[in-house]
Design a protein around this motif. Structure first.
Motif, PDB file in Angstrom:
ATOM      1  N   GLU A   1       3.952  10.038  -9.913  1.00  0.00           N
ATOM      2  CA  GLU A   1       3.298  10.386 -11.179  1.00  0.00           C
ATOM      3  C   GLU A   1       2.591  11.737 -11.058  1.00  0.00           C
ATOM      4  OE1 GLU A   1       3.442   9.557 -14.196  1.00  0.00           O
ATOM      5  OE2 GLU A   1       1.634  10.394 -15.099  1.00  0.00           O
ATOM      6  N   GLU A   2       1.998  11.998  -9.899  1.00  0.00           N
ATOM      7  CA  GLU A   2       1.336  13.292  -9.706  1.00  0.00           C
ATOM      8  C   GLU A   2       2.347  14.432  -9.811  1.00  0.00           C
ATOM      9  OE1 GLU A   2      -2.332  11.759  -6.842  1.00  0.00           O
ATOM     10  OE2 GLU A   2      -0.600  12.773  -5.964  1.00  0.00           O
ATOM     11  N   LYS A   3       3.570  14.185  -9.304  1.00  0.00           N
ATOM     12  CA  LYS A   3       4.586  15.244  -9.319  1.00  0.00           C
ATOM     13  C   LYS A   3       5.302  15.368 -10.663  1.00  0.00           C
ATOM     14  CE  LYS A   3       5.363  15.178  -4.356  1.00  0.00           C
ATOM     15  NZ  LYS A   3       6.024  14.387  -3.298  1.00  0.00           N
TER      16      LYS A   3
ATOM     17  N   LYS B   1       0.835  -1.212   0.000  1.00  0.00           N
ATOM     18  CA  LYS B   1       0.000   0.000   0.000  1.00  0.00           C
ATOM     19  C   LYS B   1       0.863   1.254   0.000  1.00  0.00           C
ATOM     20  CE  LYS B   1      -4.064  -1.877   2.235  1.00  0.00           C
ATOM     21  NZ  LYS B   1      -4.397  -2.273   3.613  1.00  0.00           N
ATOM     22  N   ARG B   2       1.902   1.246   0.843  1.00  0.00           N
ATOM     23  CA  ARG B   2       2.809   2.406   0.900  1.00  0.00           C
ATOM     24  C   ARG B   2       3.503   2.632  -0.439  1.00  0.00           C
ATOM     25  NH1 ARG B   2       4.304   0.707   5.870  1.00  0.00           N
ATOM     26  NH2 ARG B   2       6.196  -0.281   5.081  1.00  0.00           N
ATOM     27  N   CYS B   3       3.941   1.525  -1.063  1.00  0.00           N
ATOM     28  CA  CYS B   3       4.607   1.632  -2.377  1.00  0.00           C
ATOM     29  C   CYS B   3       3.641   2.220  -3.413  1.00  0.00           C
ATOM     30  CB  CYS B   3       5.090   0.270  -2.859  1.00  0.00           C
ATOM     31  SG  CYS B   3       6.504  -0.357  -1.947  1.00  0.00           S
ATOM     32  N   ASN B   4       2.412   1.708  -3.435  1.00  0.00           N
ATOM     33  CA  ASN B   4       1.427   2.218  -4.396  1.00  0.00           C
ATOM     34  C   ASN B   4       1.224   3.715  -4.219  1.00  0.00           C
ATOM     35  OD1 ASN B   4       0.805  -0.098  -5.846  1.00  0.00           O
ATOM     36  ND2 ASN B   4      -0.755  -0.760  -4.377  1.00  0.00           N
ATOM     37  N   LYS B   5       1.144   4.138  -2.961  1.00  0.00           N
ATOM     38  CA  LYS B   5       0.945   5.549  -2.661  1.00  0.00           C
ATOM     39  C   LYS B   5       2.131   6.375  -3.169  1.00  0.00           C
ATOM     40  CE  LYS B   5      -0.686   8.062   1.265  1.00  0.00           C
ATOM     41  NZ  LYS B   5      -0.862   8.124   2.719  1.00  0.00           N
ATOM     42  N   SER B   6       3.353   5.865  -2.925  1.00  0.00           N
ATOM     43  CA  SER B   6       4.549   6.572  -3.405  1.00  0.00           C
ATOM     44  C   SER B   6       4.549   6.672  -4.923  1.00  0.00           C
ATOM     45  CB  SER B   6       5.833   5.837  -2.999  1.00  0.00           C
ATOM     46  OG  SER B   6       5.977   5.814  -1.616  1.00  0.00           O
TER      47      SER B   6
ATOM     48  N   GLY C   1       4.593  13.336 -13.673  1.00  0.00           N
ATOM     49  CA  GLY C   1       3.741  13.106 -14.849  1.00  0.00           C
ATOM     50  C   GLY C   1       4.427  12.416 -16.022  1.00  0.00           C
ATOM     51  N   LEU C   2       5.376  11.498 -15.724  1.00  0.00           N
ATOM     52  CA  LEU C   2       6.117  10.858 -16.822  1.00  0.00           C
ATOM     53  C   LEU C   2       5.238   9.975 -17.707  1.00  0.00           C
ATOM     54  CD1 LEU C   2       9.388   9.762 -14.990  1.00  0.00           C
ATOM     55  CD2 LEU C   2       8.969  11.847 -16.296  1.00  0.00           C
ATOM     56  N   ILE C   3       4.231   9.340 -17.097  1.00  0.00           N
ATOM     57  CA  ILE C   3       3.363   8.447 -17.882  1.00  0.00           C
ATOM     58  C   ILE C   3       2.524   9.294 -18.836  1.00  0.00           C
ATOM     59  CG2 ILE C   3       1.484   6.754 -17.758  1.00  0.00           C
ATOM     60  CD1 ILE C   3       2.592   5.923 -15.019  1.00  0.00           C
ATOM     61  N   LYS C   4       2.008  10.376 -18.302  1.00  0.00           N
ATOM     62  CA  LYS C   4       1.213  11.304 -19.124  1.00  0.00           C
ATOM     63  C   LYS C   4       2.087  11.847 -20.267  1.00  0.00           C
ATOM     64  CE  LYS C   4      -1.580  15.424 -18.347  1.00  0.00           C
ATOM     65  NZ  LYS C   4      -0.621  16.500 -18.640  1.00  0.00           N
ATOM     66  N   LYS C   5       3.320  12.224 -19.940  1.00  0.00           N
ATOM     67  CA  LYS C   5       4.210  12.767 -20.963  1.00  0.00           C
ATOM     68  C   LYS C   5       4.571  11.714 -22.011  1.00  0.00           C
ATOM     69  CE  LYS C   5       6.316  16.420 -18.204  1.00  0.00           C
ATOM     70  NZ  LYS C   5       7.511  16.915 -17.506  1.00  0.00           N
ATOM     71  N   PHE C   6       4.784  10.475 -21.561  1.00  0.00           N
ATOM     72  CA  PHE C   6       5.109   9.420 -22.512  1.00  0.00           C
ATOM     73  C   PHE C   6       3.936   9.195 -23.468  1.00  0.00           C
ATOM     74  CE2 PHE C   6       5.330   4.937 -23.849  1.00  0.00           C
ATOM     75  CZ  PHE C   6       6.536   4.991 -24.540  1.00  0.00           C
ATOM     76  N   ASP C   7       2.717   9.219 -22.928  1.00  0.00           N
ATOM     77  CA  ASP C   7       1.527   9.056 -23.777  1.00  0.00           C
ATOM     78  C   ASP C   7       1.437  10.169 -24.825  1.00  0.00           C
ATOM     79  OD1 ASP C   7       0.719   6.753 -22.582  1.00  0.00           O
ATOM     80  OD2 ASP C   7      -0.744   7.681 -21.262  1.00  0.00           O
TER      81      ASP C   7
END
Lengths: 118, 118
Positions: free
Chosen positions: B70-72, B60-65, B74-80
């Motif tokens: 990504e919120e900070k 759970k802690r890892c998922n939160k991190s 946004g690499l996934i958004k940028k890759f898309d």
């Protein structure tokens, strides 16, 4: 400013552009004051109500974190790679516009695939 | 597996691809055992000598991190975004090969600049 100081400031700026958001708000504010707003350590120490040494330590810790993020994620390296593929595409477009050599166009496709592999 | 479980696992996989290296070695090992190696919490708890609840809390802690990274950044958004520009370039190359319409080529240059702005 000495040449290697300037280099250091430029590197700090690039690292901060890519990873600054991973620092805390407090760290970001002080880091920006030192690196971008060119405030002296003493000025910041007074503004923040901490010691001059405290400001200096904070900047060192931030630099270490930023470098460590680049070591782990390599976003700057990846951006440089992407940029070099994009520049190559732009060069090929220019050559095409001069020569109308159709074969160049498949080279663009090749390069575009490489961008996704960065 | 339920549909939203599958979705969750895919999202966890993508987040881990982009930000897994920011987790500690210990977290990475356990996270990979759960998400990629499909080990049960009990198995991992036994392997690692911690409680089942401890493993569950760690995930759970890892998922939160990972979500926070990504919120900070946004690499996934940028890759898309990058991917969509690259796909568009590839589409234009295909159309060019069919039509030999030279005007398409400057559109490629335009798109390539957008990639650097992502």
């Amino acid at each position: 400013m000495e040449n290697n100081d300037i280099e250091k400031y430029i590197n700090q700026g690039i690292l901060y552009d890519f990873y600054g958001k991973l620092l805390t708000g407090h760290q970001q504010r002080i880091y920006e004051d030192v690196v971008f707003n060119d405030l002296s350590l003493s000025e910041i120490a007074e503004n923040e109500g901490i010691s001059r040494q405290g400001v200096s330590d904070l900047i060192k810790r931030c630099n270490k974190s930023l470098v460590s993020y680049e070591e782990k994620l390599g976003l700057i390296k990846k951006f440089d790679e992407t940029k070099s593929y994009v520049k190559e595409i732009q060069k090929i477009v220019k050559i095409y516009q001069d020569t109308k050599n159709e074969e160049l166009i498949s080279k663009i496709e090749e390069l575009s695939f490489k961008i996704l592999d960065v």
